[in-house]
Motif scaffolding. Structure first.
Motif, PDB file in Angstrom:
ATOM      1  N   GLN A 260       0.539 -13.088   1.584  1.00  0.00           N
ATOM      2  CA  GLN A 260       1.448 -12.071   1.062  1.00  0.00           C
ATOM      3  C   GLN A 260       1.173 -11.765  -0.404  1.00  0.00           C
ATOM      4  O   GLN A 260       1.250 -10.607  -0.831  1.00  0.00           O
ATOM      5  N   ALA A 261       0.813 -12.789  -1.173  1.00  0.00           N
ATOM      6  CA  ALA A 261       0.488 -12.558  -2.583  1.00  0.00           C
ATOM      7  C   ALA A 261      -0.746 -11.668  -2.717  1.00  0.00           C
ATOM      8  O   ALA A 261      -0.801 -10.762  -3.560  1.00  0.00           O
TER       9      ALA A 261
ATOM     10  N   LEU B 236      -1.820  -9.505  -0.482  1.00  0.00           N
ATOM     11  CA  LEU B 236      -1.472  -8.159  -0.042  1.00  0.00           C
ATOM     12  C   LEU B 236      -0.730  -7.404  -1.146  1.00  0.00           C
ATOM     13  O   LEU B 236      -1.000  -6.222  -1.393  1.00  0.00           O
ATOM     14  N   ARG B 237       0.211  -8.068  -1.788  1.00  0.00           N
ATOM     15  CA  ARG B 237       0.922  -7.414  -2.890  1.00  0.00           C
ATOM     16  C   ARG B 237      -0.050  -7.033  -4.003  1.00  0.00           C
ATOM     17  O   ARG B 237       0.053  -5.951  -4.600  1.00  0.00           O
ATOM     18  N   ALA B 238      -1.006  -7.923  -4.289  1.00  0.00           N
ATOM     19  CA  ALA B 238      -2.000  -7.624  -5.325  1.00  0.00           C
ATOM     20  C   ALA B 238      -2.845  -6.414  -4.939  1.00  0.00           C
ATOM     21  O   ALA B 238      -3.340  -5.688  -5.814  1.00  0.00           O
ATOM     22  N   GLY B 239      -2.999  -6.188  -3.628  1.00  0.00           N
ATOM     23  CA  GLY B 239      -3.747  -5.034  -3.135  1.00  0.00           C
ATOM     24  C   GLY B 239      -2.900  -3.800  -2.956  1.00  0.00           C
ATOM     25  O   GLY B 239      -3.365  -2.807  -2.377  1.00  0.00           O
ATOM     26  N   GLY B 240      -1.655  -3.830  -3.455  1.00  0.00           N
ATOM     27  CA  GLY B 240      -0.804  -2.645  -3.441  1.00  0.00           C
ATOM     28  C   GLY B 240       0.078  -2.486  -2.229  1.00  0.00           C
ATOM     29  O   GLY B 240       0.791  -1.487  -2.113  1.00  0.00           O
ATOM     30  N   ALA B 241       0.063  -3.446  -1.297  1.00  0.00           N
ATOM     31  CA  ALA B 241       0.876  -3.319  -0.086  1.00  0.00           C
ATOM     32  C   ALA B 241       2.359  -3.439  -0.428  1.00  0.00           C
ATOM     33  O   ALA B 241       2.749  -4.142  -1.361  1.00  0.00           O
ATOM     34  N   HIS B 242       3.176  -2.753   0.361  1.00  0.00           N
ATOM     35  CA  HIS B 242       4.636  -2.818   0.208  1.00  0.00           C
ATOM     36  C   HIS B 242       5.180  -3.873   1.156  1.00  0.00           C
ATOM     37  O   HIS B 242       4.992  -3.789   2.375  1.00  0.00           O
TER      38      HIS B 242
END
Length: 478
Positions: free
Chosen positions: A458-459, A461-467
């Motif tokens: 999840q970290a 994904l968030r770093a890749g801009g995911a919501h």
């Protein structure tokens, strides 16, 4: 997607016209005969950390995300282009990426990809209009497939060639290796885990070995052949299982056509009725990214199997005949189509459903209540304003028993209800990005995909801009 809610039993929430196959059509009868194939050694083409089979929306997102995590990544694609149904299938109307409040929830790779498209390649409302409920504004954008239930949404229509190039360049810039004209034919299974694939090309049958394989075929070809459990039930009243070859007409005047539809609904209804009487299968024209190009994403043909080669052939033949029949009828009776011509039939058949993985978790109708999965990898807009956003779990990409493989895209683990929206292009981008990150993490940590630390996933994904809406627990999925 139609704006007409289904009242019967609450199963179907949107209805679009479908056309059933002729039950009298001839079917091939198995003879029971078999031809033995001699055993042989297959040349090893390459080794990699993450192998992505299928260069559609989920496969492109997976390859980019995996390579950006530092994994040696190979993307295998049977056609000469990337994008799958969003390009070769002419599904250039990208469905909703915003929720009913106008918030963009499909982000990350999807947002970056669309932002790379050049000016003139995207037709859709500006961000300032997302979520707008003004009746006149919503009606104007509804005619351009960007407003539903009286709400303007982020549902752009895009130039397929621009999308092909953008996808290719993103894959190569990320550092992934790309193989065109290579069909992933059979998974390599050892010890209950997928270790790569055998593929077919002009060089014959070859093998690629991989730490993690991403089945991005859309039809679950690899996980099915590897013995993973799956579901293939459909509701023939719904469009989620229909097939057709889409096409484009050039030389049209779409503003004139749309004014006629709006200002003379009785004439338009009579036109559609004449078309049905003459062809049985007749569909409406949609707006595209250009005012002089019309998009036809139907007629949607039901009752065919996406994994039966005879059925696939029958749909292609019928769709190409319908393209010519539609041209004649639209030239004759639809203002704005007097000088239309056949511009392009989709190089790829429009398959909506074949198989759905039986995963560690599944998105079902009961999950449309606002619950958040602890292993959430993304958030999907719901089907109507009466439902909250739908949380998508990592477990929906992980086979219940088979190791070494992830399955993002339209064949992820879900029920037939949820498949109606989880099969769409934005959701495929979202789940593909998650699979690529997870595959790379699994190889880097030396664990099976099911044991990837969720907090780390999840970290990343968030770093890749995911919501994401979920907290990040310190555990792997069960």
């Amino acid at each position: 997607m139609s704006d007409t809610p289904e009242k019967e039993g609450g199963r179907l929430f949107f209805r679009s016209e479908t056309f059933a196959a002729d039950p009298r059509r001839s079917r091939r009868i198995p003879t029971g005969e078999a031809v033995p194939e001699p055993a042989r050694d297959i040349p090893l083409h390459a080794r990699c950390d993450v192998l992505v089979v299928g260069g559609g929306p989920s496969g492109v997102a997976a390859a980019v995300a995996s390579a950006r995590q530092g994994a040696r990544t190979i993307l295998l694609e049977r056609h000469n282009h990337l994008g799958g149904l969003s390009t070769g299938g002419l599904v250039i109307w990208i469905d909703r990426m915003t929720d009913w409040s106008g918030q963009r929830v499909i982000r990350g790779f999807a947002e970056e990809f669309l932002d790379r498209l050049p000016q003139g390649a995207v037709n859709g409302p500006s961000p300032a209009l997302w979520g707008a409920r003004d009746a006149a504004t919503a009606a104007w954008w509804a005619a351009r497939t960007s407003a539903f239930h009286g709400v303007v949404t982020h549902s752009p229509t895009c130039d397929p060639e621009a999308m092909k190039l953008a996808a290719q360049e993103m894959v190569l810039e990320a550092g992934a290796e790309l193989l065109f004209h290579a069909w992933g034919a059979e998974p390599i299974v050892q010890g209950g885990a997928v270790r790569g694939v055998f593929f077919e090309s002009k060089q014959g049958r070859r093998a690629i070995l991989a730490g993690v394989t991403v089945d991005a075929t859309g039809d679950g070809d690899l996980f099915a052949r590897a013995g993973a459990a799956f579901n293939d039930d459909v509701d023939e009243r719904d469009i989620h299982h229909c097939m057709n070859t889409s096409w484009l007409f050039g030389g049209v005047n779409m503003p004139r056509y749309q004014r006629w539809r709006t200002e003379h609904p009785d004439q338009f209804s009579a036109f559609l009725q004449r078309g049905r009487e003459r062809t049985r299968f007749f569909d409406k024209a949609f707006a595209s990214w250009r005012e002089d190009v019309a998009l036809f994403m139907g007629p949607r043909l039901s009752g065919y199997s996406a994994v039966d080669v005879d059925d696939l052939t029958a749909v292609e033949i019928q769709s190409h005949r319908l393209m010519a029949e539609h041209l004649a009828l639209y030239r004759e009776g639809a203002p704005g189509f007097e000088h239309a011509y056949m511009m392009l039939s989709a190089p790829q058949l429009g398959v909506r459903h074949a198989r759905r993985l039986t995963g560690v978790a599944a998105v079902t109708r009961g999950d449309w209540d606002g619950r958040v999965w602890p292993d959430e990898i993304g958030v999907s807009p719901s089907l109507s304003p009466k439902f909250p956003n739908v949380s998508v779990p990592y477990g929906a990409l992980v086979p219940a028993a088979l190791d070494g493989l992830l399955a993002p895209g339209r064949h992820l683990s879900c029920d037939a209800n949820s498949h109606s929206f989880l099969r769409e292009i934005p959701q495929c981008w979202m789940t593909g990005q998650a699979a690529g990150v997870a595959g790379a993490l699994a190889v880097a940590r030396g664990v099976a995909p099911r044991a990837v630390p969720i907090a780390e996933l999840q970290a990343a994904l968030r770093a890749g801009g995911a919501h994401l809406s979920a907290p990040a627990p310190e555990r792997a999925i069960a």
